[in-house]
Design a protein around this motif. Structure first.
Motif, mmCIF file in Angstrom:
data_model
loop_
_atom_site.group_PDB
_atom_site.id
_atom_site.type_symbol
_atom_site.label_atom_id
_atom_site.label_comp_id
_atom_site.label_asym_id
_atom_site.label_seq_id
_atom_site.Cartn_x
_atom_site.Cartn_y
_atom_site.Cartn_z
ATOM 1 N N UNK A 4 -4.459 -2.155 -2.971
ATOM 2 C CA UNK A 4 -4.075 -2.665 -1.655
ATOM 3 C C UNK A 4 -5.066 -2.233 -0.581
ATOM 4 N N UNK A 5 -5.588 -1.014 -0.698
ATOM 5 C CA UNK A 5 -6.592 -0.553 0.263
ATOM 6 C C UNK A 5 -7.841 -1.429 0.178
ATOM 7 N N UNK A 6 -8.238 -1.755 -1.031
ATOM 8 C CA UNK A 6 -9.398 -2.639 -1.201
ATOM 9 C C UNK A 6 -9.115 -4.003 -0.586
ATOM 10 N N UNK A 7 -7.946 -4.546 -0.868
ATOM 11 C CA UNK A 7 -7.579 -5.838 -0.308
ATOM 12 C C UNK A 7 -7.509 -5.811 1.206
ATOM 13 N N UNK A 8 -6.936 -4.741 1.752
ATOM 14 C CA UNK A 8 -6.871 -4.608 3.212
ATOM 15 C C UNK A 8 -8.261 -4.512 3.809
ATOM 16 N N UNK A 9 -9.098 -3.665 3.223
ATOM 17 C CA UNK A 9 -10.458 -3.505 3.737
ATOM 18 C C UNK A 9 -11.241 -4.805 3.710
ATOM 19 N N UNK A 10 -11.168 -5.519 2.597
ATOM 20 C CA UNK A 10 -11.904 -6.783 2.484
ATOM 21 C C UNK A 10 -11.334 -7.856 3.410
ATOM 22 N N UNK A 11 -10.014 -7.882 3.555
ATOM 23 C CA UNK A 11 -9.396 -8.879 4.437
ATOM 24 C C UNK A 11 -9.719 -8.595 5.899
ATOM 25 N N UNK A 12 -9.628 -7.350 6.301
ATOM 26 C CA UNK A 12 -9.958 -6.982 7.681
ATOM 27 C C UNK A 12 -11.438 -7.239 7.965
ATOM 28 N N UNK A 13 -12.273 -6.951 6.993
ATOM 29 C CA UNK A 13 -13.705 -7.237 7.124
ATOM 30 C C UNK A 13 -13.930 -8.743 7.295
ATOM 31 N N UNK B 287 0.814 -1.217 0.000
ATOM 32 C CA UNK B 287 0.000 0.000 0.000
ATOM 33 C C UNK B 287 0.851 1.272 0.000
ATOM 34 N N UNK B 288 2.088 1.145 0.434
ATOM 35 C CA UNK B 288 2.962 2.312 0.491
ATOM 36 C C UNK B 288 3.376 2.798 -0.888
ATOM 37 N N UNK B 289 3.292 1.943 -1.894
ATOM 38 C CA UNK B 289 3.647 2.338 -3.254
ATOM 39 C C UNK B 289 2.403 2.926 -3.924
ATOM 40 N N UNK B 290 2.529 4.125 -4.458
ATOM 41 C CA UNK B 290 1.390 4.869 -5.008
ATOM 42 C C UNK B 290 0.617 4.072 -6.068
ATOM 43 N N UNK B 291 1.314 3.334 -6.887
ATOM 44 C CA UNK B 291 0.675 2.589 -7.971
ATOM 45 C C UNK B 291 -0.292 1.513 -7.465
#
Length: 167
Positions: free
Chosen positions: A81-90, A72-76
């Motif tokens: 990654x935010x979507x993946x993080x959100x779905x995984x945390x959910x 997620x730290x890489x702009x591209x």
């Protein structure tokens, strides 16, 4: 072009697209292990993002979260990654931490009803009822055709012992 630039990442991406998550995981993992420091940050972020998605698809959410945090730290790869993080945390019921990542993902894909539902559910499950009520009232003004805010407000009023208003 991608195949010419980085054959391993191309193979892993193709395996991920085909649904061969085991092969994708192995290739991404090998790619990350083989990288020498200093590595191409974009390619490494690409590999971590792909590895995160392949682990997410295999329901290995805790492992996926770790990989998404690295990419997620890489702009591209910030949005994916935010979507993946959100779905995984959910998926692991960490609703409070999922909220900001689901918001980023939904902002970049506003028509995605599944993301909207999961964001709404996360807010309802993790925020105090007063905050949730305010959030859902704003959503109703901005998006009156979205069903989940109506259900959430019904649940909030039911919990406040207002059954008529809940209905």
């Amino acid at each position: 072009v991608q195949m010419a630039l980085d054959k391993q990442l191309y193979k892993a991406d193709q395996a991920l697209k085909k649904g061969d998550f085991k092969t994708a995981t192995l290739i991404y993992h090998d790619y990350i292990d083989e990288e020498k420091w200093p590595a191409d940050k974009s390619a490494l972020a690409h590999a971590y993002n792909g590895l995160g998605w392949s682990q997410y698809q295999k329901k290995q959410y805790e492992y996926a979260i770790d990989k998404f945090y690295k990419s997620i730290e890489h702009e591209e790869f910030k949005i994916a990654s935010a979507k993946g993080l959100g779905l995984s945390l959910y998926a692991i019921k960490n609703y409070q931490d999922a909220i900001p990542y689901l918001e980023v993902a939904l902002k970049n894909d506003p028509g995605n009803k599944d993301l909207a539902y999961k964001l709404d559910w996360s807010v309802l499950r993790s925020e105090p009822l007063n905050n949730s009520k305010q959030y859902f009232e704003i959503i109703l003004k901005n998006n009156p055709l979205r069903a989940s805010p109506y259900m959430a407000l019904g649940w909030i009023h039911y919990n406040w012992k207002n059954p008529d208003l809940a209905v």
